[in-house]
Design a protein around this motif. Structure first.
Motif, short mmCIF file in Angstrom:
data_model
loop_
_atom_site.label_atom_id
_atom_site.label_comp_id
_atom_site.label_asym_id
_atom_site.label_seq_id
_atom_site.Cartn_x
_atom_site.Cartn_y
_atom_site.Cartn_z
N GLY A 90 0.66 4.52 1.14
CA GLY A 90 1.18 5.72 1.79
C GLY A 90 1.63 6.76 0.80
N ALA A 91 2.31 6.34 -0.26
CA ALA A 91 2.75 7.29 -1.28
C ALA A 91 1.56 7.93 -1.98
CB ALA A 91 3.63 6.56 -2.30
N LEU A 92 0.51 7.15 -2.21
CA LEU A 92 -0.70 7.68 -2.83
C LEU A 92 -1.35 8.74 -1.93
CD1 LEU A 92 -2.69 7.43 -5.21
CD2 LEU A 92 -3.87 5.66 -3.90
N ALA A 93 -1.42 8.44 -0.63
CA ALA A 93 -1.99 9.42 0.31
C ALA A 93 -1.18 10.70 0.32
CB ALA A 93 -2.05 8.81 1.71
N GLU A 94 0.15 10.59 0.25
CA GLU A 94 1.01 11.77 0.19
C GLU A 94 0.71 12.60 -1.05
OE1 GLU A 94 5.14 10.87 0.42
OE2 GLU A 94 5.19 11.21 2.58
N PHE A 145 11.24 -5.69 0.81
CA PHE A 145 11.97 -5.97 2.04
C PHE A 145 11.79 -4.87 3.08
CE2 PHE A 145 13.96 -8.16 -1.46
CZ PHE A 145 14.21 -9.43 -0.95
N ALA A 146 11.64 -5.29 4.34
CA ALA A 146 11.57 -4.38 5.48
C ALA A 146 11.68 -5.21 6.74
CB ALA A 146 10.27 -3.57 5.46
N SER A 147 11.84 -4.55 7.87
CA SER A 147 11.85 -5.26 9.15
C SER A 147 10.46 -5.22 9.77
CB SER A 147 12.87 -4.63 10.10
OG SER A 147 12.39 -3.37 10.57
N ALA A 148 10.27 -6.03 10.81
CA ALA A 148 8.99 -6.02 11.51
C ALA A 148 8.73 -4.64 12.12
CB ALA A 148 8.99 -7.10 12.59
N ASP A 149 9.76 -4.03 12.72
CA ASP A 149 9.57 -2.69 13.28
C ASP A 149 9.30 -1.65 12.19
OD1 ASP A 149 9.55 -3.09 15.99
OD2 ASP A 149 11.66 -2.59 16.30
N TYR A 194 8.89 4.76 1.03
CA TYR A 194 9.51 3.56 1.61
C TYR A 194 10.79 3.93 2.36
CZ TYR A 194 12.32 -0.79 1.28
OH TYR A 194 13.14 -1.88 1.52
N GLU A 195 11.65 4.70 1.72
CA GLU A 195 12.93 5.03 2.33
C GLU A 195 12.78 6.00 3.50
OE1 GLU A 195 15.21 6.36 -1.05
OE2 GLU A 195 16.09 4.35 -1.33
N SER A 196 11.65 6.72 3.57
CA SER A 196 11.42 7.63 4.69
C SER A 196 11.05 6.87 5.96
CB SER A 196 10.32 8.63 4.35
OG SER A 196 9.03 8.02 4.34
#
Length: 348
Positions: free
Chosen positions: A92-96, A245-249, A166-168
Motif C-alpha cells: 500500500g505504501a508503495l502504491a501511494e 500487529f493488527a486486528s482482523a478488521d 499502516y497507522e492510517s
C-alpha cells in the motif's frame, strides 16, 4: 440433492406482484478441497473458538470503501500478531508513492547484501549490485513470498512511509509494532538472537528496541546452522511483542483499500501482485477473483482473504490465531477459511 446425491441450487426472482419472473437451477459446484463443511455461521465461530490460544475472525461483505455488512465476527478488533501478512502495508505504501509521483513501477532497485534473509527466494542467489525494476520485486514478494524482494521494496519505499500507511488504517497500533521490522530484522531476532536479546527487544522502550537491532550483527551469515536453527524453532518466541500487529478488521480495511487502489489501470503491477497465484485454492467458477495472503511462525497463523463472487459481490475473511504456549494449528485454520468461502457462496 438428486438421485445420485449431487446437490443443486435453486434461485428465483419475484416481482412486486408476487409473480416468479426468473428461475435458475444449477448443479452446485464442488467445495474447495479440504474445506470444513458448515451450515451456519455459528458453527464457524464454534470452530474458531476451539482453535486454542487466542483467535480472531472477521468475515464481511465489502462495500464501496472499507467495512460493510458484518457476517461473522469474533474479537475482530483485537490487535494480534499477523505474521508476513504485514507485507500488505508495504504494498500500500508503495502504491501511494507511485501515485504521488515519487516512484515509478519501472524504477530499478539494486539488490544489496542488507536484503539477505532466509531462503527460499529467487533473489537469494542474485549477485550483489544487480538491478531489477520495482515490478519484479513486487511480483516476487506477492506471488512467491520472497523475503529478499520484500526487503528491497521496504528499503525503496522507506520504513517511515510504510508506518504512515499502516497507522492510517490500523485503529490502535501498539507501540511495540515499531520500529517496523524488515524480514531480515525478523530473522535475526527470532533465529539468531539469544532469548535475553529478544526479551530486551520486547521491552517498552522504543530507543532500546532500536539499539537492540543495531547490536545484532548486520553481516551475520544467515546460512550458518540455518537448518538446525529452523528445526529447533518449534515453540513461540515473543510472538506477543516481536513481529507485525493488527486486528482482523484492520486487515479487512487494508484489503478493501488495496482493492480500490488496484482498480486504477496505472496500478496494474499492484493488482497482479495481489492476485498472483491465489485462485487455485477456490472454485474458480464461483470466485472470479481472490486475494489470499498468509503468514505465521510457531504460535502464529494469519490468513487474509478477499474474494469476488460470480455475481460481483466482494467478501473478505480474516482469521488470526496467536498461541504463546504452543504451535498454532495452521492446517485447521486453513480448513476453516476454506469452509468460510464455501458458506459465503450462499450468502445473500
Amino acid at each position: 440433492q438428486d438421485g445420485q446425491g449431487v446437490p443443486w441450487t435453486l434461485a428465483f426472482q419475484i416481482d412486486d406482484a408476487g409473480r416468479v419472473t426468473a428461475l435458475d437451477i444449477k448443479q452446485q459446484l464442488a467445495r474447495p478441497e479440504g474445506a470444513k463443511v458448515y451450515d451456519t455461521w455459528g458453527e464457524v465461530l464454534d470452530d474458531v473458538r476451539a482453535l486454542g490460544g487466542d483467535a480472531s475472525v472477521s468475515v464481511r461483505r465489502l462495500g464501496e470503501t472499507g467495512l460493510d455488512t458484518p457476517i461473522a465476527l469474533h474479537d475482530a478488533d483485537r490487535v494480534m500478531n499477523i505474521g508476513q501478512v504485514a507485507q500488505l502495508f508495504t504494498f500500500g505504501a508503495l502504491a501511494e508513492a507511485v501515485r504521488a509521483g515519487e516512484l515509478s513501477w519501472d524504477d530499478e532497485v539494486e539488490m544489496r547484501t542488507l536484503f539477505r534473509s532466509l531462503p527460499p527466494s529467487q533473489f537469494s542467489i542474485i549477485n550483489n549490485g544487480a538491478r531489477y525494476p520495482i515490478t519484479d520485486y513486487l511480483a516476487s514478494a506477492g506471488a512467491l513470498r520472497d523475503t529478499h524482494a520484500a526487503d528491497a521494496l521496504l528499503h525503496t519505499v522507506g520504513r517511515d512511509r510504510v508506518v504512515a500507511y499502516y497507522e492510517s488504517l490500523v485503529e490502535a497500533p501498539p507501540s511495540f509494532a515499531l520500529p517496523w521490522l524488515s524480514m531480515r530484522d525478523f530473522a535475526l531476532l527470532k533465529l539468531f538472537s539469544s532469548q535475553e536479546g529478544r526479551e530486551r527487544y520486547a521491552g517498552d522502550d522504543a530507543a532500546v528496541r532500536l539499539a537492540t537491532l543495531a547490536r545484532v550483527p548486520d553481516d551475520a551469515d544467515l546460512t550458518i546452522d540455518q537448518d538446525e536453527r529452523l528445526a529447533l524453532w518449534r515453540t513461540p518466541r515473543s510472538i506477543d511483542r516481536i513481529g507485525w500487529f493488527a486486528s482482523a478488521d484492520d486487515l479487512v480495511i487494508t484489503l478493501a483499500d488495496l482493492r480500490e487502489r488496484a482498480a486504477d489501470p496505472e496500478m496494474l503491477p499492484l493488482s497482479n501482485a495481489l492476485l498472483a497465484k491465489s485462485t487455485g485454492t477456490l472454485v474458480q467458477e464461483v470466485w472470479h477473483a481472490s486475494v489470499i495472503k498468509a503468514g505465521g511462525e510457531p504460535g502464529v497463523f494469519a490468513g487474509a482473504w478477499m474474494m469476488r463472487r460470480y455475481d460481483g459481490a466482494w467478501f473478505s475473511s480474516v482469521l488470526i490465531v496467536n498461541d504463546t504456549e504452543t504451535m498454532a494449528d495452521g492446517d485447521e485454520a486453513s480448513r476453516i477459511l476454506k469452509g468460510v468461502a464455501d458458506l459465503l457462496l450462499l450468502e445473500d
